[in-house]
Design a protein around this motif. Structure first.
Motif, PDB file in Angstrom:
ATOM      1  N   THR A 114       0.803  -1.224   0.000  1.00 39.99           N
ATOM      2  CA  THR A 114       0.000   0.000   0.000  1.00 39.99           C
ATOM      3  C   THR A 114       0.836   1.274   0.000  1.00 39.99           C
ATOM      4  OG1 THR A 114      -0.141  -0.145   2.415  1.00 39.99           O
ATOM      5  CG2 THR A 114      -1.944  -1.118   1.158  1.00 39.99           C
ATOM      6  N   THR A 115       2.137   1.155   0.213  1.00 40.44           N
ATOM      7  CA  THR A 115       2.986   2.350   0.281  1.00 40.44           C
ATOM      8  C   THR A 115       4.110   2.273  -0.739  1.00 40.44           C
ATOM      9  OG1 THR A 115       4.317   1.296   2.034  1.00 40.44           O
ATOM     10  CG2 THR A 115       2.497   2.707   2.737  1.00 40.44           C
ATOM     11  N   HIS A 116       3.811   1.750  -1.928  1.00 43.96           N
ATOM     12  CA  HIS A 116       4.863   1.514  -2.930  1.00 43.96           C
ATOM     13  C   HIS A 116       5.440   2.807  -3.495  1.00 43.96           C
ATOM     14  CE1 HIS A 116       1.952   2.498  -6.101  1.00 43.96           C
ATOM     15  NE2 HIS A 116       1.094   1.777  -5.405  1.00 43.96           N
ATOM     16  N   GLY A 117       4.639   3.864  -3.654  1.00 50.08           N
ATOM     17  CA  GLY A 117       5.134   5.142  -4.145  1.00 50.08           C
ATOM     18  C   GLY A 117       5.558   5.146  -5.603  1.00 50.08           C
ATOM     19  N   LEU A 118       5.095   4.188  -6.389  1.00 45.45           N
ATOM     20  CA  LEU A 118       5.487   4.082  -7.793  1.00 45.45           C
ATOM     21  C   LEU A 118       4.414   4.666  -8.708  1.00 45.45           C
ATOM     22  CD1 LEU A 118       6.787   0.401  -7.679  1.00 45.45           C
ATOM     23  CD2 LEU A 118       8.208   2.452  -7.843  1.00 45.45           C
ATOM     24  N   GLU A 119       4.832   5.081  -9.904  1.00 42.69           N
ATOM     25  CA  GLU A 119       3.883   5.534 -10.915  1.00 42.69           C
ATOM     26  C   GLU A 119       3.405   4.310 -11.689  1.00 42.69           C
ATOM     27  OE1 GLU A 119       5.094   8.714 -13.428  1.00 42.69           O
ATOM     28  OE2 GLU A 119       5.942   9.903 -11.792  1.00 42.69           O
ATOM     29  N   LEU A 120       2.199   3.889 -11.405  1.00 41.78           N
ATOM     30  CA  LEU A 120       1.629   2.696 -12.013  1.00 41.78           C
ATOM     31  C   LEU A 120       0.394   3.081 -12.824  1.00 41.78           C
ATOM     32  CD1 LEU A 120       1.918   0.404  -8.873  1.00 41.78           C
ATOM     33  CD2 LEU A 120       3.101   0.020 -11.041  1.00 41.78           C
ATOM     34  N   PRO A 121       0.015   2.247 -13.801  1.00 42.50           N
ATOM     35  CA  PRO A 121      -1.201   2.547 -14.570  1.00 42.50           C
ATOM     36  C   PRO A 121      -2.412   2.701 -13.655  1.00 42.50           C
ATOM     37  CG  PRO A 121       0.051   0.774 -15.607  1.00 42.50           C
ATOM     38  CD  PRO A 121       0.702   1.036 -14.283  1.00 42.50           C
ATOM     39  N   GLN A 122      -3.301   3.579 -14.019  1.00 45.23           N
ATOM     40  CA  GLN A 122      -4.507   3.828 -13.229  1.00 45.23           C
ATOM     41  C   GLN A 122      -5.681   2.983 -13.693  1.00 45.23           C
ATOM     42  OE1 GLN A 122      -4.485   5.982 -10.461  1.00 45.23           O
ATOM     43  NE2 GLN A 122      -2.317   5.708 -10.937  1.00 45.23           N
ATOM     44  N   THR A 123      -5.505   2.268 -14.801  1.00 45.58           N
ATOM     45  CA  THR A 123      -6.566   1.423 -15.335  1.00 45.58           C
ATOM     46  C   THR A 123      -6.067  -0.016 -15.434  1.00 45.58           C
ATOM     47  OG1 THR A 123      -5.856   1.932 -17.596  1.00 45.58           O
ATOM     48  CG2 THR A 123      -7.613   3.281 -16.657  1.00 45.58           C
ATOM     49  N   PRO A 124      -6.968  -0.999 -15.384  1.00 44.88           N
ATOM     50  CA  PRO A 124      -6.553  -2.403 -15.475  1.00 44.88           C
ATOM     51  C   PRO A 124      -5.991  -2.719 -16.858  1.00 44.88           C
ATOM     52  CG  PRO A 124      -8.846  -2.205 -14.724  1.00 44.88           C
ATOM     53  CD  PRO A 124      -8.424  -0.863 -15.181  1.00 44.88           C
ATOM     54  N   LEU A 125      -5.079  -3.687 -16.883  1.00 45.32           N
ATOM     55  CA  LEU A 125      -4.483  -4.144 -18.138  1.00 45.32           C
ATOM     56  C   LEU A 125      -4.533  -5.659 -18.207  1.00 45.32           C
ATOM     57  CD1 LEU A 125      -1.197  -2.022 -18.190  1.00 45.32           C
ATOM     58  CD2 LEU A 125      -3.335  -1.498 -19.352  1.00 45.32           C
ATOM     59  N   ASP A 127      12.896 -11.936  -1.186  1.00 46.71           N
ATOM     60  CA  ASP A 127      13.193 -13.128  -0.386  1.00 46.71           C
ATOM     61  C   ASP A 127      14.587 -13.118   0.224  1.00 46.71           C
ATOM     62  OD1 ASP A 127      10.729 -14.052  -1.079  1.00 46.71           O
ATOM     63  OD2 ASP A 127      11.433 -15.463  -2.585  1.00 46.71           O
ATOM     64  N   GLY A 128      15.468 -12.293  -0.325  1.00 47.88           N
ATOM     65  CA  GLY A 128      16.860 -12.336   0.087  1.00 47.88           C
ATOM     66  C   GLY A 128      17.140 -11.595   1.374  1.00 47.88           C
ATOM     67  N   LYS A 129      18.337 -11.822   1.897  1.00 53.18           N
ATOM     68  CA  LYS A 129      18.774 -11.197   3.148  1.00 53.18           C
ATOM     69  C   LYS A 129      19.939 -10.229   2.917  1.00 53.18           C
ATOM     70  CE  LYS A 129      16.025 -13.909   5.584  1.00 53.18           C
ATOM     71  NZ  LYS A 129      14.853 -13.392   6.322  1.00 53.18           N
ATOM     72  N   ARG A 130      20.144  -9.879   1.664  1.00 51.46           N
ATOM     73  CA  ARG A 130      21.297  -9.030   1.359  1.00 51.46           C
ATOM     74  C   ARG A 130      21.071  -7.602   1.846  1.00 51.46           C
ATOM     75  NH1 ARG A 130      22.694 -10.056  -4.856  1.00 51.46           N
ATOM     76  NH2 ARG A 130      20.494  -9.472  -5.094  1.00 51.46           N
ATOM     77  N   PRO A 131      22.148  -6.858   2.056  1.00 51.75           N
ATOM     78  CA  PRO A 131      22.005  -5.465   2.493  1.00 51.75           C
ATOM     79  C   PRO A 131      21.166  -4.658   1.498  1.00 51.75           C
ATOM     80  CG  PRO A 131      24.272  -6.184   2.730  1.00 51.75           C
ATOM     81  CD  PRO A 131      23.573  -7.273   1.983  1.00 51.75           C
ATOM     82  N   LYS A 132      20.334  -3.781   2.021  1.00 48.23           N
ATOM     83  CA  LYS A 132      19.492  -2.894   1.230  1.00 48.23           C
ATOM     84  C   LYS A 132      18.563  -3.659   0.287  1.00 48.23           C
ATOM     85  CE  LYS A 132      22.463   1.167   1.458  1.00 48.23           C
ATOM     86  NZ  LYS A 132      23.091   2.282   0.706  1.00 48.23           N
ATOM     87  N   ALA A 133      18.121  -4.841   0.728  1.00 51.64           N
ATOM     88  CA  ALA A 133      17.233  -5.655  -0.103  1.00 51.64           C
ATOM     89  C   ALA A 133      15.913  -4.931  -0.382  1.00 51.64           C
ATOM     90  CB  ALA A 133      16.968  -7.002   0.561  1.00 51.64           C
ATOM     91  N   ALA A 134      15.373  -4.254   0.625  1.00 48.23           N
ATOM     92  CA  ALA A 134      14.097  -3.550   0.437  1.00 48.23           C
ATOM     93  C   ALA A 134      14.236  -2.441  -0.596  1.00 48.23           C
ATOM     94  CB  ALA A 134      13.622  -2.975   1.769  1.00 48.23           C
ATOM     95  N   GLN A 135      15.363  -1.726  -0.544  1.00 47.04           N
ATOM     96  CA  GLN A 135      15.600  -0.661  -1.511  1.00 47.04           C
ATOM     97  C   GLN A 135      15.754  -1.240  -2.910  1.00 47.04           C
ATOM     98  OE1 GLN A 135      18.918   1.834  -0.503  1.00 47.04           O
ATOM     99  NE2 GLN A 135      18.842   3.001  -2.404  1.00 47.04           N
ATOM    100  N   ALA A 136      16.476  -2.344  -3.006  1.00 49.47           N
ATOM    101  CA  ALA A 136      16.675  -2.989  -4.303  1.00 49.47           C
ATOM    102  C   ALA A 136      15.350  -3.495  -4.864  1.00 49.47           C
ATOM    103  CB  ALA A 136      17.671  -4.140  -4.172  1.00 49.47           C
ATOM    104  N   TYR A 171      12.426  -2.282  -4.301  1.00 53.41           N
ATOM    105  CA  TYR A 171      11.676  -1.112  -4.747  1.00 53.41           C
ATOM    106  C   TYR A 171      12.093  -0.713  -6.164  1.00 53.41           C
ATOM    107  CZ  TYR A 171      10.337   3.787  -5.244  1.00 53.41           C
ATOM    108  OH  TYR A 171       9.833   4.974  -5.726  1.00 53.41           O
ATOM    109  N   HIS A 172      13.396  -0.701  -6.423  1.00 54.30           N
ATOM    110  CA  HIS A 172      13.865  -0.310  -7.754  1.00 54.30           C
ATOM    111  C   HIS A 172      13.505  -1.362  -8.806  1.00 54.30           C
ATOM    112  CE1 HIS A 172      15.881   3.383  -6.649  1.00 54.30           C
ATOM    113  NE2 HIS A 172      16.497   2.767  -5.644  1.00 54.30           N
ATOM    114  N   GLN A 173      13.521  -2.626  -8.427  1.00 53.07           N
ATOM    115  CA  GLN A 173      13.110  -3.665  -9.376  1.00 53.07           C
ATOM    116  C   GLN A 173      11.623  -3.529  -9.705  1.00 53.07           C
ATOM    117  OE1 GLN A 173      15.101  -5.422 -10.990  1.00 53.07           O
ATOM    118  NE2 GLN A 173      16.992  -5.467  -9.784  1.00 53.07           N
TER     119      GLN A 173
END
Length: 279
Positions: free
Chosen positions: A89-100, A125-134, A136-138
């Motif tokens: 719910t807090t992704h902060g990404l620009e996503l389409p506003q209509t279904p596809l 799933d990983g435990k690597r440093p900054k996994a949450a940030q990574a 998000y970018h993916q």
């Protein structure tokens, strides 16, 4: 007051579609909305998905995006495999506003989507440093992919699900009202009045668009929530009845038993071994 199923997490989550498809039929097929966007990448099997008032078949190499707050239901006709990505719910990404609903035919596109999904999975799933940030970018790269293919597929493959006929537009408005007000005591006549049509016209449009009557759509949504609350929470039956707009607990129990085959108390007892939430 808006009432949407409150079981979504704020962080991204990936789930195998085969696990989702193994849920009870009522959990899959009842139209409901999520607070977060959902992306489905189907790699095997087929079925049908209802998004708003429109139902379409899906097959391998179909990419489906459902924005937050969009009513949808799911039916697996064969064993379905793939990945569901819940953006949170807090992704902060620009996503389409209509279904596809994109039916991808090119092998290169199949590989591209699979790789994007794999990269998100690895970071979530990983435990690597900054996994949450990574992660998000993916997810951001997936959002860009969706935007590009939205533009490329408009008018093709039925990718754009916003072109609705008159019945579908009316049912989409009705479905939105149901999702917002299913916890109230409003009936089909009240909804029809709010939509500026007669109850008969509304029911005719619902039948033509999704095969259900207007009353069926309303009752199914309320009973979906009732089952969820009985299974997952300790909310008293009388409170569930009141919160879902039933005039009395006894009327709720009769309606529930008629549709489900057993009274609410028995249904809860049958599922009492499952973990519950204090509600």
């Amino acid at each position: 007051m808006t009432q949407i199923i409150p079981d979504q997490q704020t962080r991204p989550k990936l789930v195998q579609i085969s696990k989702l498809a193994a849920a009870p039929k009522w959990q899959l097929e009842t139209m409901r909305a999520l607070r977060e966007p959902l992306f489905l990448w189907v790699t095997h099997g087929q079925g049908r998905i209802a998004i708003g008032p429109r139902t379409r078949g899906f097959h391998p190499h179909n990419a489906i995006f459902i924005p937050a707050g969009t009513l949808h239901g799911f039916q697996a006709m064969t064993r379905v495999q793939g990945t569901a990505i819940y953006f949170g719910t807090t992704h902060g990404l620009e996503l389409p506003q209509t279904p596809l609903h994109l039916r991808l035919r090119d092998a290169g596109q199949h590989a591209e989507v699979s790789q994007l999904v794999d990269f998100v999975q690895r970071e979530v799933d990983g435990k690597r440093p900054k996994a949450a940030q990574a992660a998000y970018h993916q997810l951001g790269l997936l959002a860009i992919w969706l935007d590009r293919h939205h533009a490329a597929h408009q008018g093709e493959n039925g990718g754009d699900l916003t072109q609705l006929n008159a019945n579908e537009r009316l049912v989409a408005r009705y479905a939105t009202l149901i999702e917002r007000e299913f916890g109230s005591a409003l009936n089909v006549n009240d909804y029809a009045t709010a939509l500026g049509v007669t109850p008969t016209h509304l029911t005719r449009a619902c039948r033509a668009s999704c095969g259900h009557t207007a009353l069926d759509m309303l009752q199914l949504r309320r009973l979906y929530e009732a089952r969820r609350l009985l299974m997952e929470t300790d909310t008293p039956v009388q409170d569930i009845a009141r919160n879902l707009g039933f005039s009395t607990p006894s009327y709720f129990s009769r309606a529930f038993a008629k549709k489900i085959g057993q009274p609410p108390s028995s249904y809860r007892k049958q599922h009492e071994a499952k973990p519950r939430l204090t509600h």
